[in-house]
Design an enzyme around this catalytic site. Structure first.
Site, short mmCIF file in Angstrom:
data_model
loop_
_atom_site.label_atom_id
_atom_site.label_comp_id
_atom_site.label_asym_id
_atom_site.label_seq_id
_atom_site.Cartn_x
_atom_site.Cartn_y
_atom_site.Cartn_z
N HIS A 33 0.80 -1.22 0.00
CA HIS A 33 0.00 0.00 0.00
C HIS A 33 0.84 1.28 0.00
O HIS A 33 0.32 2.36 0.26
CB HIS A 33 -0.94 0.01 1.21
CG HIS A 33 -2.24 0.70 0.96
ND1 HIS A 33 -3.25 0.17 0.20
CD2 HIS A 33 -2.71 1.90 1.35
CE1 HIS A 33 -4.27 1.00 0.15
NE2 HIS A 33 -3.97 2.07 0.84
N ASP B 232 -7.58 3.88 9.07
CA ASP B 232 -8.92 3.87 8.49
C ASP B 232 -9.15 2.64 7.62
O ASP B 232 -10.29 2.21 7.46
CB ASP B 232 -9.13 5.13 7.64
CG ASP B 232 -9.32 6.37 8.50
OD1 ASP B 232 -9.72 6.24 9.66
OD2 ASP B 232 -9.06 7.48 7.99
N GLU C 56 -12.58 12.64 13.47
CA GLU C 56 -11.95 12.92 12.18
C GLU C 56 -12.76 14.02 11.49
O GLU C 56 -13.66 14.63 12.08
CB GLU C 56 -11.87 11.67 11.30
CG GLU C 56 -10.74 10.72 11.66
CD GLU C 56 -10.39 9.75 10.54
OE1 GLU C 56 -10.78 10.00 9.37
OE2 GLU C 56 -9.70 8.75 10.82
#
Length: 525
Positions: A93, A155, A271
């Site tokens: 990632h 997340d 957030e």
């Protein structure tokens, strides 16, 4: 016999490329023959990452079944006369090729065919021991049967433990629990010398602090002991809108200031995100409003073209009284200054909330919009300059189109261990601003990779010209001078640790911080 002959042929290729002064059987004697792959599919997979902007082929991919396998390949690289580079790869990632290993060996930690050890939960001591390549979604699945879960998250759960710990690991819980690196009891690390070291705050602390947020520069994390807490059962998930940025940030900062309060007096997750594109308000998080009644930003944005969304949650448990949860949420909401008509709330299982991004991923994959370039830019912005950033970037450089979420939320610096390798702004409160955009070739010039990369450069130049004092999270630089500036007063310590734990600069060369000591024998940097 045939597999070994094939392997010997492939090892000869490795020797020809990196100039190893080894006999081909040395790799066989290292005991990695069953896990070392030269298969084109494996090579091509390891040459790409989520960013899809950099292609760098390794010569081989190691699928380890144990810490010992990782140690053997690194020890081989360290002891060889000419050497080769080694990089750990989790779920791939990274954005700019950080996990790639030019003409070297990529250690495929996640999804390894070697079948490393399964997570082991200590219900009594409230921790779980996990393989460094374990994905966080699988860590969660292993702890939930015990009624436990890690405290701090990212997340997106389809990331490896070693990968997020090598950066920091942040989400909306960080204001309360700190980043994931603040919730680790100990780790097993294979250093750049091939040594296997168990380290913690009180055991080999120099290496422990080095690898926490160390961008893979000092060792490969093969095991981590993660702190756990009782797992919530459900989550009250709330989103509210603001048209005034100062009120938005004031409320965010107020909410994270409650971190020391009892759980009944604070939210569990804070957030936010920025909306500069009307398409996002009606489509990206379409549950905000009814699709049959789309909302125009201009109708509620005080004459501007930007809205801000505060995203908060309240956890509750099997023993929780629903009415008490309602009262706690209402008491907190009454202290906020959002647009009254913009409240959206829902209840869902805790696991579904944590895994919310994966559902969005599945939708994007079904439309062919996942495997595209991702020129992401993640910045830590000091609290005192966040208004300037809003004026210059959100209301300036970005215009009125984007192609992905723009997250913004504050964190408390006192939840971060200053001894780790991570660098943050000097102020006690700083913001993450994450421009998580995708480049699309759909005919819209505003969404091309060239346009988005150019905007990223404009944002960085703006921050430099205005002396905003940012620090990059998931940093990307191409010269050591830039890296020295990034680390600032931490650079001497960072350099000293590198010389101690990876003196030949074998590890994580895709970060482009240090050139391998054997650079002349490599085809490319």
């Amino acid at each position: 016999m045939a597999p070994n002959l094939l392997l010997l042929t492939a090892i000869c290729r490795l020797i020809a490329i990196v100039g190893l002064t080894l006999h081909p059987t040395d790799l066989l004697l290292a005991g990695t023959e069953t896990q070392l792959s030269f298969n084109r599919t494996d090579i091509q997979s390891a040459s790409l990452d989520f960013g899809r902007m950099t292609i760098t082929e390794p010569t081989a991919v190691l699928h380890p079944s144990s810490t010992g396998d990782v140690a053997k390949i690194i020890k081989l690289a360290y002891d060889s006369a000419d050497g080769f580079v080694v990089s750990a790869r989790g779920h791939g990632h990274s954005i700019n090729g950080q996990s790639q290993a030019a003409n070297g060996v990529v250690v495929q930690m996640s999804g390894s065919r070697g079948k490393p050890v399964a997570p082991e939960v200590s219900e009594k001591l409230m921790y779980v021991d996990v393989w460094g390549g374990e994905l966080w979604i699988d860590v969660l699945k292993s702890t939930l049967p015990y009624g436990l879960a890690p405290k701090s998250w990212t997340d997106y759960l389809y990331l490896s433990v070693g990968g997020t710990l090598s950066n920091a690991g942040i989400s909306g819980q960080a204001f309360n629990h700190g980043p994931q690196i603040s919730n680790v009891h100990e780790v097993d690390v294979v250093t750049g010398k091939g040594d296997v070291v168990t380290c913690a705050e009180d055991k080999n602390p120099e290496l422990f602090h080095a690898v926490m947020g160390g961008l893979g520069q000092f060792g490969i994390i093969t095991r981590a002991r993660i702190a756990l807490e009782p797992s919530p059962r459900r989550v009250r998930w709330i989103r509210v809108l603001y048209s005034n940025f100062s009120e938005f940030t004031h409320d965010q900062e107020y909410l994270i200031s409650l971190h020391g309060q009892p759980s009944s007096k604070k939210f569990d997750y804070v957030e936010g995100f920025v909306i500069v594109d009307e398409g996002l308000i009606n489509n990206w998080r379409s549950s905000f409003f009814s699709p049959s009644n789309p909302v125009k930003i201009s109708a509620i944005a005080d004459g501007g073209n930007v809205l801000y969304c505060l995203e908060i949650t309240k956890n509750y448990y099997n023993h929780s009284d629903p009415e008490s949860v309602n009262q706690e949420v209402d008491a907190l909401l009454k202290k906020l200054n959002y647009i009254p008509a913009s409240v959206f709330t829902t209840d869902l299982p805790y696991v579904d909330f944590l895994n919310r991004v994966h559902k969005a991923e599945m939708k994007l994959r079904s439309k062919g919009l996942w495997d595209v370039p991702h020129p992401w830019l993640n910045l830590f912005v000091p609290k005192s300059r966040i208004n300037d950033f809003d004026e210059g970037v959100f209301k300036g450089i970005l215009g009125n189109k984007t192609s992905g979420p723009i997250l913004i939320y504050p964190m408390n610096k006192n939840k971060w261990d200053k001894e780790t390798s991570v660098v943050t702004p000097t102020e006690e409160v700083f913001y993450l601003v994450a421009l998580l955009r995708s480049a699309l070739q759909n005919g819209d010039e505003a969404l091309t990779i060239e346009r988005l990369n150019n905007e990223n450069r404009q944002i960085l130049k703006f921050c430099e010209d205005e002396k905003i004092g940012i620090k990059q999270y998931l940093p990307h630089y191409t010269t050591q001078e830039e890296w020295m500036n990034h680390y600032g007063e931490k650079w001497p310590q960072f350099y000293k640790r590198k010389m101690e734990f990876d003196p030949r600069h074998i590890l994580a060369t895709g970060q482009r911080i240090f050139e391998p000591s054997f650079i002349s024998s490599m085809k490319s940097w």
